[in-house]
Scaffold this motif. Structure first.
Motif, PDB file in Angstrom:
ATOM      1  N   MET A   1      40.839  46.909  45.237  1.00 40.87           N
ATOM      2  CA  MET A   1      40.448  45.788  46.269  1.00 40.87           C
ATOM      3  C   MET A   1      40.087  44.590  44.723  1.00 40.87           C
ATOM      4  O   MET A   1      40.305  44.656  43.479  1.00 40.87           O
ATOM      5  CB  MET A   1      38.932  45.974  45.741  1.00 40.87           C
ATOM      6  CG  MET A   1      38.441  46.831  47.382  1.00 40.87           C
ATOM      7  SD  MET A   1      36.568  47.371  47.424  1.00 40.87           S
ATOM      8  CE  MET A   1      36.120  45.826  48.034  1.00 40.87           C
ATOM      9  N   TYR A   2      40.555  43.111  45.012  1.00 46.62           N
ATOM     10  CA  TYR A   2      41.032  42.482  43.912  1.00 46.62           C
ATOM     11  C   TYR A   2      39.883  41.565  44.377  1.00 46.62           C
ATOM     12  O   TYR A   2      39.910  41.111  45.332  1.00 46.62           O
ATOM     13  CB  TYR A   2      42.476  41.511  43.879  1.00 46.62           C
ATOM     14  CG  TYR A   2      41.704  40.624  42.866  1.00 46.62           C
ATOM     15  CD1 TYR A   2      41.961  41.024  41.753  1.00 46.62           C
ATOM     16  CD2 TYR A   2      42.752  39.303  43.090  1.00 46.62           C
ATOM     17  CE1 TYR A   2      42.044  39.478  40.488  1.00 46.62           C
ATOM     18  CE2 TYR A   2      42.717  38.464  42.866  1.00 46.62           C
ATOM     19  CZ  TYR A   2      42.664  38.280  41.056  1.00 46.62           C
ATOM     20  OH  TYR A   2      42.948  37.520  40.289  1.00 46.62           O
TER      21      TYR A   2
ATOM     22  N   THR B   1      37.165  38.862  48.689  1.00 43.50           N
ATOM     23  CA  THR B   1      37.725  39.994  47.863  1.00 43.50           C
ATOM     24  C   THR B   1      38.669  40.477  48.505  1.00 43.50           C
ATOM     25  O   THR B   1      38.580  40.602  49.719  1.00 43.50           O
ATOM     26  CB  THR B   1      36.723  40.813  47.756  1.00 43.50           C
ATOM     27  OG1 THR B   1      35.738  40.836  46.323  1.00 43.50           O
ATOM     28  CG2 THR B   1      38.040  42.421  47.064  1.00 43.50           C
ATOM     29  N   LEU B   2      39.562  40.793  47.980  1.00 51.28           N
ATOM     30  CA  LEU B   2      41.126  41.227  48.986  1.00 51.28           C
ATOM     31  C   LEU B   2      41.489  42.930  48.983  1.00 51.28           C
ATOM     32  O   LEU B   2      40.643  43.109  47.697  1.00 51.28           O
ATOM     33  CB  LEU B   2      42.155  40.404  48.511  1.00 51.28           C
ATOM     34  CG  LEU B   2      42.492  39.089  48.152  1.00 51.28           C
ATOM     35  CD1 LEU B   2      43.634  38.169  47.565  1.00 51.28           C
ATOM     36  CD2 LEU B   2      41.594  38.254  50.318  1.00 51.28           C
TER      37      LEU B   2
ATOM     38  N   LYS C   1      33.449  40.145  41.369  1.00 55.76           N
ATOM     39  CA  LYS C   1      33.566  38.909  41.407  1.00 55.76           C
ATOM     40  C   LYS C   1      34.962  38.379  41.073  1.00 55.76           C
ATOM     41  O   LYS C   1      35.921  39.589  40.904  1.00 55.76           O
ATOM     42  CB  LYS C   1      32.874  38.883  40.259  1.00 55.76           C
ATOM     43  CG  LYS C   1      31.548  39.274  40.455  1.00 55.76           C
ATOM     44  CD  LYS C   1      30.530  38.889  38.128  1.00 55.76           C
ATOM     45  CE  LYS C   1      29.448  38.683  38.594  1.00 55.76           C
ATOM     46  NZ  LYS C   1      28.631  38.772  37.391  1.00 55.76           N
ATOM     47  N   LYS C   2      34.972  37.047  40.862  1.00 53.28           N
ATOM     48  CA  LYS C   2      36.053  36.733  40.648  1.00 53.28           C
ATOM     49  C   LYS C   2      37.104  37.119  39.650  1.00 53.28           C
ATOM     50  O   LYS C   2      36.664  37.416  38.650  1.00 53.28           O
ATOM     51  CB  LYS C   2      36.205  34.995  40.406  1.00 53.28           C
ATOM     52  CG  LYS C   2      36.956  34.446  40.806  1.00 53.28           C
ATOM     53  CD  LYS C   2      37.688  32.937  39.876  1.00 53.28           C
ATOM     54  CE  LYS C   2      39.146  32.150  39.924  1.00 53.28           C
ATOM     55  NZ  LYS C   2      38.921  30.793  39.920  1.00 53.28           N
ATOM     56  N   GLY C   3      38.263  37.728  39.900  1.00 51.28           N
ATOM     57  CA  GLY C   3      39.681  38.228  38.586  1.00 51.28           C
ATOM     58  C   GLY C   3      39.023  39.519  38.825  1.00 51.28           C
ATOM     59  O   GLY C   3      39.462  40.524  37.650  1.00 51.28           O
ATOM     60  N   GLU C   4      37.979  40.333  38.429  1.00 50.91           N
ATOM     61  CA  GLU C   4      37.280  42.006  39.081  1.00 50.91           C
ATOM     62  C   GLU C   4      38.568  42.559  40.461  1.00 50.91           C
ATOM     63  O   GLU C   4      38.825  42.640  41.147  1.00 50.91           O
ATOM     64  CB  GLU C   4      36.133  41.898  39.504  1.00 50.91           C
ATOM     65  CG  GLU C   4      35.623  43.059  39.098  1.00 50.91           C
ATOM     66  CD  GLU C   4      34.061  43.363  38.973  1.00 50.91           C
ATOM     67  OE1 GLU C   4      33.431  43.781  38.092  1.00 50.91           O
ATOM     68  OE2 GLU C   4      33.510  43.469  40.142  1.00 50.91           O
ATOM     69  N   PHE C   5      38.782  44.048  39.467  1.00 54.56           N
ATOM     70  CA  PHE C   5      39.628  44.316  40.147  1.00 54.56           C
ATOM     71  C   PHE C   5      38.657  45.753  40.286  1.00 54.56           C
ATOM     72  O   PHE C   5      37.718  46.368  40.071  1.00 54.56           O
ATOM     73  CB  PHE C   5      40.772  45.012  39.849  1.00 54.56           C
ATOM     74  CG  PHE C   5      42.139  44.320  39.624  1.00 54.56           C
ATOM     75  CD1 PHE C   5      42.940  43.906  40.711  1.00 54.56           C
ATOM     76  CD2 PHE C   5      41.928  43.252  38.141  1.00 54.56           C
ATOM     77  CE1 PHE C   5      43.837  43.372  40.510  1.00 54.56           C
ATOM     78  CE2 PHE C   5      43.295  42.643  38.332  1.00 54.56           C
ATOM     79  CZ  PHE C   5      43.899  42.517  39.188  1.00 54.56           C
ATOM     80  N   MET C   6      39.025  46.864  41.622  1.00 56.01           N
ATOM     81  CA  MET C   6      38.927  48.542  41.855  1.00 56.01           C
ATOM     82  C   MET C   6      39.389  49.113  41.970  1.00 56.01           C
ATOM     83  O   MET C   6      40.260  48.929  43.307  1.00 56.01           O
ATOM     84  CB  MET C   6      36.989  48.028  42.689  1.00 56.01           C
ATOM     85  CG  MET C   6      36.611  49.377  42.366  1.00 56.01           C
ATOM     86  SD  MET C   6      35.077  49.631  43.546  1.00 56.01           S
ATOM     87  CE  MET C   6      36.667  49.795  45.625  1.00 56.01           C
TER      88      MET C   6
END
Length: 336
Positions: free
Chosen positions: A95-96, A103-104, A44-49
């Motif tokens: 991932m962002y 997702t980038l 989701k927008k703004g989420e990181f992994m």
């Protein structure tokens, strides 16, 4: 090593049935693909992994075409022949979620490669290369999604577009104590290499499945007047959800690695098959099993641990080459 992999997998499979203590609402243990598969989801927008993967791949024995060969036979054609190679990879990724659909991704790799070689005089020696590999940047884009889930059934189907660019941050002309090493021992390609792919993921109540096709293309020669071969890969997998914390996976992977185009002028292709551009062409089929563990709720929610072991069931080399023996992948992922 194969016995160790089988023992570890069996242990984790048995332990999973004790994982009901982690029951609760939260992410499903089969929400992500087996740990060796990347680019199978967006955030989701703004989420990181953040992620870390350790991979150990072993090669032992000699193959000619699709048949087993031996050292004596290979030494009739080459002056020195590798008999064993171990590759250790440590991969750190991020991932962002740029949007809910895009997702980038960023992935860096560190290699440690060891090779045992025997020459016609019967002398055995080692070659080792270690260092950072090429860096990969890219995006995973959700191009189709259908969610017809009900209270009784989970029915989600998603298709992703994978776009990746490999940056030449790894040494492609690396040496070991002043000695040139073969193409499989290089740490990078020396070129900017695009990868394009499609990934499909289906989720149902109690299980999930997926398919992925990827192609990596070497479009031009590096500064040493050669380019690594194109790489094509296809993966099929399925996962069974054992409880709220564990899932078990099965994987079928096929690949084709093209020959090296051109040749490094610093090496003699007649010396060994690792210096022979044609002999770098190979294709194969692997099968694998794995266990995935997630914390579905509580302060550690979003943590995922996974392990996967694969072994080849078919392989063909264009000439002589080392046989692939096993690949073991373990990883950690954390979404926040």
């Amino acid at each position: 090593m194969k016995k160790t992999i089988l023992t570890l997998t069996s242990f984790l499979l048995g332990a999973s049935f004790a994982g009901s203590a982690f029951a609760g609402s939260g992410m499903s243990p089969d929400d992500h693909a087996p740990v060796s598969i990347m680019g199978d989801h967006t955030h989701k927008k703004g989420e990181f992994m953040l992620s870390y993967r350790y991979m150990n791949m072993g090669m032992e024995g000699i193959r000619s075409g699709s048949s087993e060969s031996n050292l004596s036979e290979a030494l009739t054609q080459y002056m020195a022949v590798p008999t064993e190679m171990t590759t250790q990879m440590q991969m750190v990724g991020a991932m962002y979620g740029l949007t809910d659909s895009v997702t980038l991704t960023l992935m860096g790799t560190y290699y440690d490669k060891e090779m045992t070689i025997t020459n016609r005089a019967g002398n055995t020696f080692e070659r080792n290369t270690e260092g950072f590999g090429d860096t990969k940047i890219g995006a995973v884009s959700k191009i189709y999604s259908s969610d017809t889930s009900t209270k009784r059934a989970r029915n989600v189907d998603t298709l992703y577009l994978n776009t990746i660019l490999s940056l030449p941050t790894g040494e492609f002309d690396v040496q070991d104590n002043g000695n040139s090493v073969g193409y499989p021992m290089r740490l990078g390609t020396g070129t900017f290499d695009p990868t394009l792919g499609l990934t499909y993921v289906g989720k149902r109540r109690g299980y999930s499945f997926g398919a992925q096709v990827m192609g990596t293309f070497r479009l031009y020669d590096n500064d040493d007047d050669f380019r690594q071969g194109n790489l094509y890969e296809a993966n099929l997998w399925t996962q069974a959800r054992l409880n709220d914390a564990f899932s078990a996976s099965f994987l079928l992977r096929g690949f084709r690695q093209d020959r090296v185009s051109g040749a490094d002028p610093a090496v003699n292709s007649a010396m060994s098959f690792v210096f022979d551009p044609v002999a770098q062409e190979r294709e194969g089929i692997d099968i694998g099993t794995g266990i995935n563990f997630t914390v579905p709720s509580g302060p550690l929610k979003g943590q995922r641990l996974a392990v996967e072991a694969t072994t080849p069931v078919y392989e063909r080399i264009n000439g002589y080459g080392l046989e692939r023996d096993y690949r073991l992948t373990a990883g950690w992922q954390y979404a926040f």
